[in-house]
Design a protein around this motif. Sequence first.
Motif, PDB file in Angstrom:
ATOM      1  N   LYS A 101       0.833  -1.198   0.000  1.00 18.38           N
ATOM      2  CA  LYS A 101       0.000   0.000   0.000  1.00 18.38           C
ATOM      3  C   LYS A 101       0.871   1.253   0.000  1.00 18.38           C
ATOM      4  O   LYS A 101       1.805   1.371   0.787  1.00 18.38           O
ATOM      5  CB  LYS A 101      -0.927   0.009   1.216  1.00 18.38           C
ATOM      6  CG  LYS A 101      -1.920  -1.156   1.215  1.00 18.38           C
ATOM      7  CD  LYS A 101      -2.890  -1.062   2.369  1.00 18.38           C
ATOM      8  CE  LYS A 101      -3.854  -2.241   2.363  1.00 18.38           C
ATOM      9  NZ  LYS A 101      -4.712  -2.248   1.160  1.00 18.38           N
ATOM     10  N   THR A 129      -5.267   5.505  -1.333  1.00 25.34           N
ATOM     11  CA  THR A 129      -4.417   4.329  -1.174  1.00 25.34           C
ATOM     12  C   THR A 129      -4.208   3.666  -2.523  1.00 25.34           C
ATOM     13  O   THR A 129      -5.173   3.344  -3.219  1.00 25.34           O
ATOM     14  CB  THR A 129      -5.040   3.313  -0.197  1.00 25.34           C
ATOM     15  OG1 THR A 129      -5.247   3.942   1.071  1.00 25.34           O
ATOM     16  CG2 THR A 129      -4.124   2.108  -0.022  1.00 25.34           C
ATOM     17  N   ASN A 151      -2.998   0.348  -4.090  1.00 25.49           N
ATOM     18  CA  ASN A 151      -2.742  -1.052  -3.757  1.00 25.49           C
ATOM     19  C   ASN A 151      -1.933  -1.672  -4.890  1.00 25.49           C
ATOM     20  O   ASN A 151      -2.421  -1.786  -6.015  1.00 25.49           O
ATOM     21  CB  ASN A 151      -4.061  -1.804  -3.568  1.00 25.49           C
ATOM     22  CG  ASN A 151      -4.933  -1.173  -2.495  1.00 25.49           C
ATOM     23  OD1 ASN A 151      -4.538  -1.080  -1.340  1.00 25.49           O
ATOM     24  ND2 ASN A 151      -6.118  -0.717  -2.884  1.00 25.49           N
ATOM     25  N   SER A 183       4.196  -1.057   3.401  1.00 29.96           N
ATOM     26  CA  SER A 183       3.477   0.154   2.994  1.00 29.96           C
ATOM     27  C   SER A 183       4.427   1.340   2.952  1.00 29.96           C
ATOM     28  O   SER A 183       5.488   1.339   3.582  1.00 29.96           O
ATOM     29  CB  SER A 183       2.319   0.458   3.957  1.00 29.96           C
ATOM     30  OG  SER A 183       2.813   0.759   5.250  1.00 29.96           O
ATOM     31  N   ASP A 191       3.797   5.418   3.543  1.00 33.90           N
ATOM     32  CA  ASP A 191       2.814   6.426   3.954  1.00 33.90           C
ATOM     33  C   ASP A 191       3.365   7.821   3.692  1.00 33.90           C
ATOM     34  O   ASP A 191       4.476   8.148   4.129  1.00 33.90           O
ATOM     35  CB  ASP A 191       2.476   6.279   5.438  1.00 33.90           C
ATOM     36  CG  ASP A 191       1.673   5.021   5.715  1.00 33.90           C
ATOM     37  OD1 ASP A 191       0.507   4.973   5.295  1.00 33.90           O
ATOM     38  OD2 ASP A 191       2.222   4.089   6.331  1.00 33.90           O
TER      39      ASP A 191
END
Length: 253
Positions: free
Chosen positions: A54, A95, A97, A131, A133
């Motif tokens: 992500k 987000t 994916n 992920s 962020d």
Amino acid sequence: MNISFDNVYLANATESVLSQWHSSVEISGQIISQEEIKQPVYSYILPPIQRQMKVRHLDEESLMNQILLGFKRCEGFWQDLNYQVTFDVDKTTITLNLSCMIFTQMKVKTLLEQPLSLQRHRPQTLRTVESVDITANFLIRDGENDEGWSSILNQSNEYLISLFVSQLEFQYPLVFSRDCRKRFLQQEKSLGPISYALTNSSSLIPNLIKIISDDNTATTSYQIVKLLGDSSKLKRMRNNVNKPIPFEILRHF
């Protein structure tokens, strides 16, 4: 294990749009020993296996639709990295994916997990990037809405590109470097024969993969420096009417 990068601040030419950026990367597992810190050469970091990685981009609610469209216009960027991409959006978060099309469970087991089990004489780690962020905060001067949208997307693209070029490609090449991932695809069928020819086992395969991932000529930074050092090629590019599309993760036109 969470790795954070320093904050970055951007502004447009008139300083009517300012932005603050912070990003971090979540890596599976924990650092287990000082040896792993001192000897990162024995650490292998991949995309998640049979799961989605992500990339989360957090902004103000009013900006979501414009930024989401910018991401969707550049799906080809992720496809060129051999990822399938889907998008989720809520009030303040977009987000991405990403499903890796290169490192399958069987491939990781055959090329890394099993060979690494033969190398008991030194610490080895196999981790995944779970992920990325990215948090953005924008400050827009009143009355700058028309110019503001363009500046917001330009700054978003500028930050994302700089994050890739200066950090992600270097630290996680098997995850984020297009050239590194392509080189792995080109060489993967040769890894087993080379290892067996030299050691009569698969134990050398991780070392060969590490050589591929540690090759900094697969980074965008190297390609830029190489181009700047070739004056004739640089001149031809500047004179080319049909200039190549620049490195874009977001597009606003």
